[in-house]
Scaffold this motif. Structure first.
Motif, PDB file in Angstrom:
ATOM      1  N   THR A 104       0.868  -1.275  -0.044  1.00 25.34           N
ATOM      2  CA  THR A 104      -0.020   0.117  -0.016  1.00 25.34           C
ATOM      3  C   THR A 104       1.036   1.189  -0.076  1.00 25.34           C
ATOM      4  O   THR A 104       1.901   1.191   0.490  1.00 25.34           O
ATOM      5  CB  THR A 104      -0.745  -0.054   1.271  1.00 25.34           C
ATOM      6  N   ALA A 106       1.448  -3.985   3.585  1.00 24.05           N
ATOM      7  CA  ALA A 106       0.177  -3.490   4.285  1.00 24.05           C
ATOM      8  C   ALA A 106       0.412  -3.804   5.755  1.00 24.05           C
ATOM      9  O   ALA A 106       0.913  -4.753   6.142  1.00 24.05           O
ATOM     10  CB  ALA A 106      -0.909  -4.542   3.518  1.00 24.05           C
ATOM     11  N   ALA A 119       4.108   7.181   8.194  1.00 19.42           N
ATOM     12  CA  ALA A 119       2.930   8.292   7.982  1.00 19.42           C
ATOM     13  C   ALA A 119       2.918   9.563   8.183  1.00 19.42           C
ATOM     14  O   ALA A 119       2.471  10.344   7.879  1.00 19.42           O
ATOM     15  CB  ALA A 119       1.982   7.443   9.353  1.00 19.42           C
ATOM     16  N   GLY A 123       1.868   4.275   1.756  1.00 22.83           N
ATOM     17  CA  GLY A 123       1.474   4.645   3.320  1.00 22.83           C
ATOM     18  C   GLY A 123       1.708   6.311   3.244  1.00 22.83           C
ATOM     19  O   GLY A 123       1.319   6.537   4.212  1.00 22.83           O
ATOM     20  N   ARG A 164      -2.494  13.268  -1.211  1.00 22.24           N
ATOM     21  CA  ARG A 164      -3.066  12.002  -1.338  1.00 22.24           C
ATOM     22  C   ARG A 164      -4.574  12.107  -1.717  1.00 22.24           C
ATOM     23  O   ARG A 164      -4.618  11.140  -2.764  1.00 22.24           O
ATOM     24  CB  ARG A 164      -3.004  11.317   0.192  1.00 22.24           C
ATOM     25  N   ASP A 216       3.169  11.872   5.207  1.00 18.44           N
ATOM     26  CA  ASP A 216       1.828  11.791   4.333  1.00 18.44           C
ATOM     27  C   ASP A 216       1.287  13.342   4.416  1.00 18.44           C
ATOM     28  O   ASP A 216       1.264  13.929   5.490  1.00 18.44           O
ATOM     29  CB  ASP A 216       0.913  11.039   4.740  1.00 18.44           C
ATOM     30  N   GLN A 261       5.679   3.455  -0.650  1.00 15.44           N
ATOM     31  CA  GLN A 261       4.997   2.403  -0.536  1.00 15.44           C
ATOM     32  C   GLN A 261       5.602   1.512   0.509  1.00 15.44           C
ATOM     33  O   GLN A 261       6.783   1.440   0.623  1.00 15.44           O
ATOM     34  CB  GLN A 261       4.885   1.509  -1.872  1.00 15.44           C
ATOM     35  N   GLU A 295       2.139   0.769   7.866  1.00 13.71           N
ATOM     36  CA  GLU A 295       2.029   2.305   7.111  1.00 13.71           C
ATOM     37  C   GLU A 295       2.456   3.316   8.223  1.00 13.71           C
ATOM     38  O   GLU A 295       2.915   4.478   7.788  1.00 13.71           O
ATOM     39  CB  GLU A 295       0.320   2.619   7.049  1.00 13.71           C
ATOM     40  N   ASP A 296       2.785   2.903   9.507  1.00 16.77           N
ATOM     41  CA  ASP A 296       3.340   3.667  10.565  1.00 16.77           C
ATOM     42  C   ASP A 296       4.681   4.402  10.177  1.00 16.77           C
ATOM     43  O   ASP A 296       5.263   5.112  10.776  1.00 16.77           O
ATOM     44  CB  ASP A 296       3.084   3.082  11.894  1.00 16.77           C
TER      45      ASP A 296
END
Length: 274
Positions: free
Chosen positions: A89, A197, A204, A91, A212, A207, A194, A200-201
């Motif tokens: 994913t 899954a 993060a 992130g 996004r 971001d 990326q 993501e932390d």
């Protein structure tokens, strides 16, 4: 904690990875950059269709993530497939930079020019703007394409403005083309971090929510239309509305649709594709 950040090995890709790493550094976290060669890097002359479809600069990085050889993959968001690979994913999308296309070697598009680009999207839109143009295939990293412009006597080449800015080559730009004139690739100007899954932390903190929202709307639109490197399809969200585009590869026809819902725009584009 050691965070292994994977990137393509080109000068631009490593510069982008360094910028991404700056947003991930914090006390107790050590960053190690891991260069990875992709199919698109190994073959710098063949058309994308002979190498694969959209994702020729992404696949090997995704494999390294899935195999646990790296913890984060840094991509140019425009190079990614429209859908995430299973188990992976995005992130984080750091704040987007200039999404526009750049004309290098000239300050305007004029009849009869010879312009170099490997992008079907750029080719279609250029020919729709000025059918007398001669669009010549041109691949390679940024420095290579700038050099080839002179070697081949091209009037101009097309590159992403953000890449030139990141490399300190803004002076090469003769014209930044407004999205109203040439719609950018979905995700152009943005980086995508990326991860596997559930992890993501790790990224993060880097971001940027507005980036996004815009980039994912663009990627969704392109995915629904079914576009990629070989298809003259584009999508761009300017913060107010989302615009999608589909065109004939030679610019014989071109359709734009604007709105707020990627699915609605994609359906409208598919309904008018000739």
């Amino acid at each position: 904690m050691l965070l292994r950040v994977g990137s393509r090995g080109s000068r631009l890709a490593l510069t982008q990875a360094e910028r991404a790493a700056d947003g991930l550094r914090r006390p107790g976290v050590e960053i190690a950059l891991v260069p990875i060669t992709t199919a698109g890097d190994r073959d710098r002359t063949s058309p994308f269709g002979e190498i694969g479809s959209r994702g020729v600069f992404v696949k090997e990085l995704e494999e390294a993530l899935l195999e646990g050889r790296i913890d984060v993959a840094v991509h140019s968001a425009k190079d990614m497939t429209a859908a995430d690979a299973d188990g992976l994913t995005v992130g984080a999308y750091p704040r987007r930079e200039d999404p526009r296309d750049a004309l290098c070697g000239a300050d305007a598009i004029r009849p009869g020019m010879r312009i170099g680009t490997a992008s079907a999207r750029r080719r279609a839109q250029l020919l729709a703007l000025e059918p007398t143009l001669s669009i010549e295939p041109l691949r390679g990293n940024v420095d290579t394409r700038l050099r080839k412009r002179g070697e081949r006597g091209l009037d101009a080449i097309m590159l992403a403005a953000c890449g030139l800015d990141r490399l300190g080559l803004s002076a090469e730009i003769g014209l930044r083309i407004d999205p109203d004139v040439m719609l950018p690739e979905a995700g152009q100007g943005a980086l995508a971090l990326q991860v596997r899954a559930g992890e993501e932390d790790l990224v993060a903190r880097a971001d940027h929510g507005e980036t996004r929202a815009r980039v994912e709307a663009e990627r969704r639109c392109v995915a629904l239309v079914g576009g990629g490197c070989l298809a003259p399809v584009a999508a761009f969200h300017d913060g107010s509305v989302l615009t999608g585009l589909i065109a004939h590869e030679d610019g014989a026809w071109l359709e734009r649709r604007t709105g707020h819902d990627p699915a609605t725009i994609a359906a409208e584009l598919l309904s008018v594709a000739r």
